[in-house]
Design an enzyme around this catalytic site. Structure first.
Site, PDB file in Angstrom:
ATOM      1  N   TYR A  51       0.836  -1.198   0.000  1.00  0.00           N
ATOM      2  CA  TYR A  51       0.000   0.000   0.000  1.00  0.00           C
ATOM      3  C   TYR A  51       0.873   1.251   0.000  1.00  0.00           C
ATOM      4  O   TYR A  51       1.646   1.492   0.932  1.00  0.00           O
ATOM      5  CB  TYR A  51      -0.923   0.042   1.216  1.00  0.00           C
ATOM      6  CG  TYR A  51      -1.946  -1.076   1.302  1.00  0.00           C
ATOM      7  CD1 TYR A  51      -2.235  -1.894   0.207  1.00  0.00           C
ATOM      8  CD2 TYR A  51      -2.636  -1.317   2.486  1.00  0.00           C
ATOM      9  CE1 TYR A  51      -3.165  -2.910   0.299  1.00  0.00           C
ATOM     10  CE2 TYR A  51      -3.579  -2.328   2.585  1.00  0.00           C
ATOM     11  CZ  TYR A  51      -3.833  -3.123   1.495  1.00  0.00           C
ATOM     12  OH  TYR A  51      -4.756  -4.139   1.593  1.00  0.00           O
ATOM     13  N   GLY A 198     -14.293  -5.350   1.995  1.00  0.00           N
ATOM     14  CA  GLY A 198     -15.300  -4.866   1.057  1.00  0.00           C
ATOM     15  C   GLY A 198     -16.727  -5.144   1.471  1.00  0.00           C
ATOM     16  O   GLY A 198     -17.571  -5.441   0.619  1.00  0.00           O
ATOM     17  N   PRO A 199     -17.057  -5.043   2.774  1.00  0.00           N
ATOM     18  CA  PRO A 199     -18.419  -5.397   3.194  1.00  0.00           C
ATOM     19  C   PRO A 199     -19.500  -4.486   2.622  1.00  0.00           C
ATOM     20  O   PRO A 199     -20.672  -4.868   2.569  1.00  0.00           O
ATOM     21  CB  PRO A 199     -18.357  -5.287   4.724  1.00  0.00           C
ATOM     22  CG  PRO A 199     -17.226  -4.339   5.000  1.00  0.00           C
ATOM     23  CD  PRO A 199     -16.224  -4.616   3.920  1.00  0.00           C
ATOM     24  N   ALA A 201     -19.422  -3.354  -0.500  1.00  0.00           N
ATOM     25  CA  ALA A 201     -19.444  -3.557  -1.957  1.00  0.00           C
ATOM     26  C   ALA A 201     -19.153  -2.257  -2.707  1.00  0.00           C
ATOM     27  O   ALA A 201     -19.954  -1.804  -3.534  1.00  0.00           O
ATOM     28  CB  ALA A 201     -20.782  -4.138  -2.406  1.00  0.00           C
ATOM     29  N   LYS A 202     -17.995  -1.669  -2.412  1.00  0.00           N
ATOM     30  CA  LYS A 202     -17.559  -0.433  -3.071  1.00  0.00           C
ATOM     31  C   LYS A 202     -18.547   0.711  -2.868  1.00  0.00           C
ATOM     32  O   LYS A 202     -18.646   1.621  -3.684  1.00  0.00           O
ATOM     33  CB  LYS A 202     -17.340  -0.663  -4.575  1.00  0.00           C
ATOM     34  CG  LYS A 202     -16.301  -1.726  -4.896  1.00  0.00           C
ATOM     35  CD  LYS A 202     -16.123  -1.878  -6.400  1.00  0.00           C
ATOM     36  CE  LYS A 202     -15.064  -2.922  -6.718  1.00  0.00           C
ATOM     37  NZ  LYS A 202     -14.870  -3.102  -8.178  1.00  0.00           N
ATOM     38  N   GLY A 203     -19.278   0.655  -1.758  1.00  0.00           N
ATOM     39  CA  GLY A 203     -20.241   1.710  -1.449  1.00  0.00           C
ATOM     40  C   GLY A 203     -21.622   1.466  -2.027  1.00  0.00           C
ATOM     41  O   GLY A 203     -22.553   2.234  -1.766  1.00  0.00           O
ATOM     42  N   LEU A 205     -23.692  -0.733  -1.239  1.00  0.00           N
ATOM     43  CA  LEU A 205     -24.630  -1.094  -0.176  1.00  0.00           C
ATOM     44  C   LEU A 205     -24.632  -0.035   0.922  1.00  0.00           C
ATOM     45  O   LEU A 205     -25.074  -0.304   2.040  1.00  0.00           O
ATOM     46  CB  LEU A 205     -24.269  -2.472   0.400  1.00  0.00           C
ATOM     47  CG  LEU A 205     -24.358  -3.648  -0.579  1.00  0.00           C
ATOM     48  CD1 LEU A 205     -23.873  -4.928   0.077  1.00  0.00           C
ATOM     49  CD2 LEU A 205     -25.777  -3.816  -1.108  1.00  0.00           C
ATOM     50  N   LYS A 208     -25.333   5.825  -0.034  1.00  0.00           N
ATOM     51  CA  LYS A 208     -25.192   6.398  -1.369  1.00  0.00           C
ATOM     52  C   LYS A 208     -25.131   5.291  -2.421  1.00  0.00           C
ATOM     53  O   LYS A 208     -24.484   5.418  -3.454  1.00  0.00           O
ATOM     54  CB  LYS A 208     -23.922   7.256  -1.451  1.00  0.00           C
ATOM     55  CG  LYS A 208     -23.920   8.451  -0.492  1.00  0.00           C
ATOM     56  CD  LYS A 208     -22.631   9.235  -0.605  1.00  0.00           C
ATOM     57  CE  LYS A 208     -22.631  10.426   0.355  1.00  0.00           C
ATOM     58  NZ  LYS A 208     -21.342  11.182   0.296  1.00  0.00           N
TER      59      LYS A 208
END
Length: 308
Positions: A51, A198-199, A201-203, A205, A208
């Site tokens: 990272y 990723g709970p 799901a890239k936002g 869920l 927004k």
């Protein structure tokens, strides 16, 4: 903050934890995010040597000075990188793993790593050699436990059979239910925990969700078309209440499975972090609501990530 045992180890991780990849390179801003997470009871910080080519580990190390005894720190190895050239290649060799841990310890400014994870892997890797390196590091006291970060079923099965991993970090959320179909029961049977990345799901869920679906699912998401994702994101909001935000529901969904030790989310601002911390104020998810949420999506299986 409730804690869950990581596999059969003596490590107990907070049910929600902070994935540090999204912190950015502004040290002060990153420290504010980490401080807020720790104040809320989060005790696990997840980073990786790759990272920002080591900078993320430095930021985490600076932020936890004086707080080490209260924390679990996880990092990852396997990407042999050149910071100056911003280039890397996959290297799961014993030599690289044993050199990588020393570099990570130096950047983090700590004496040992709580959870050292192989950052990927293929079935063609020298898996026994990699396992040997992790076992040696554990014996040497440089790491407490080890795991892998992978969504490849064949690789996971090899490590379950041949190693003493305590965890597998994998993408898991209500849109990506692949672990439910093939991996979770296997890990549960072998007392190995999941760290669910990723709970949200890239936002898609999140509160927004539809906006994020327009942006992140332009070409679809896994087996879903963009239209399907947009509809799921819309219907996801129908489960929200004053006490349960969309973010809270997404976190509770993955944590409903006892094999999941922690839902690991990222945050690029204190505000975003606070949205996820609303989880702490929410009543438990009922089994009926869980089933209704699950009915919004469908079980899918791993395809591209099987052979290698």
């Amino acid at each position: 903050m409730n804690k869950r045992q990581l596999g059969s180890s003596e490590l107990y991780v907070s049910e929600i934890s902070l994935g540090c990849m999204s912190l950015g390179t502004d040290h002060n801003k990153a420290k504010d995010i980490i401080d807020r997470a720790l104040d809320a009871g989060i005790n696990y910080l997840d980073t990786a040597d790759l990272y920002d080519f080591g900078e993320n580990e430095k930021i985490v190390g600076e932020a936890v000075k004086g707080k080490r005894d209260d924390l679990l720190i996880g990092t990852k190895v396997g990407n042999n990188f050149n910071r100056d050239e911003k280039d890397w290649h996959w290297d799961p060799s014993r030599k690289h793993i044993k050199e990588g841990v020393k570099d990570s310890l130096k950047r983090l400014g700590i004496d040992y790593i709580d959870l050292y994870q192989l950052h990927g892997g293929t079935i063609e890797d020298p898996i026994e050699e990699s396992i040997e390196a992790f076992e040696e590091l554990k014996q040497e006291g440089l790491i407490r436990e080890y795991g892998i970060s992978s969504i490849r079923p064949n690789v996971i099965k090899e490590y379950v059979e041949k190693s003493n991993i305590v965890s597998v970090m994998m993408q898991y959320n209500a849109l990506d239910r692949r672990p439910e179909e093939e991996i979770l029961n296997l890990l549960a049977d072998n007392e190995i925990s999941v760290l669910a990345r990723g709970p949200l799901a890239k936002g898609m869920l999140s509160s927004k969700g539809q906006e994020k679906a327009q942006e992140k699912a332009e070409n679809g998401f896994l087996d879903y078309s963009q239209e399907e994702v947009l509809e799921i994101a819309k219907r996801w909001q129908t489960f929200t209440t004053e006490e349960k935000t969309a973010e809270t529901l997404a976190l509770q969904y993955v944590l409903q499975n006892p094999t999941v030790a922690s839902a690991v989310f990222g945050a690029s601002s204190v505000e975003q972090l606070n949205d996820n911390l609303r989880y702490l104020e929410s009543p438990p998810l009922t089994e009926q609501t869980y089933q209704d949420m699950q009915a919004l999506t469908r079980g899918i299986t791993y395809q591209k990530h099987r052979a290698k």
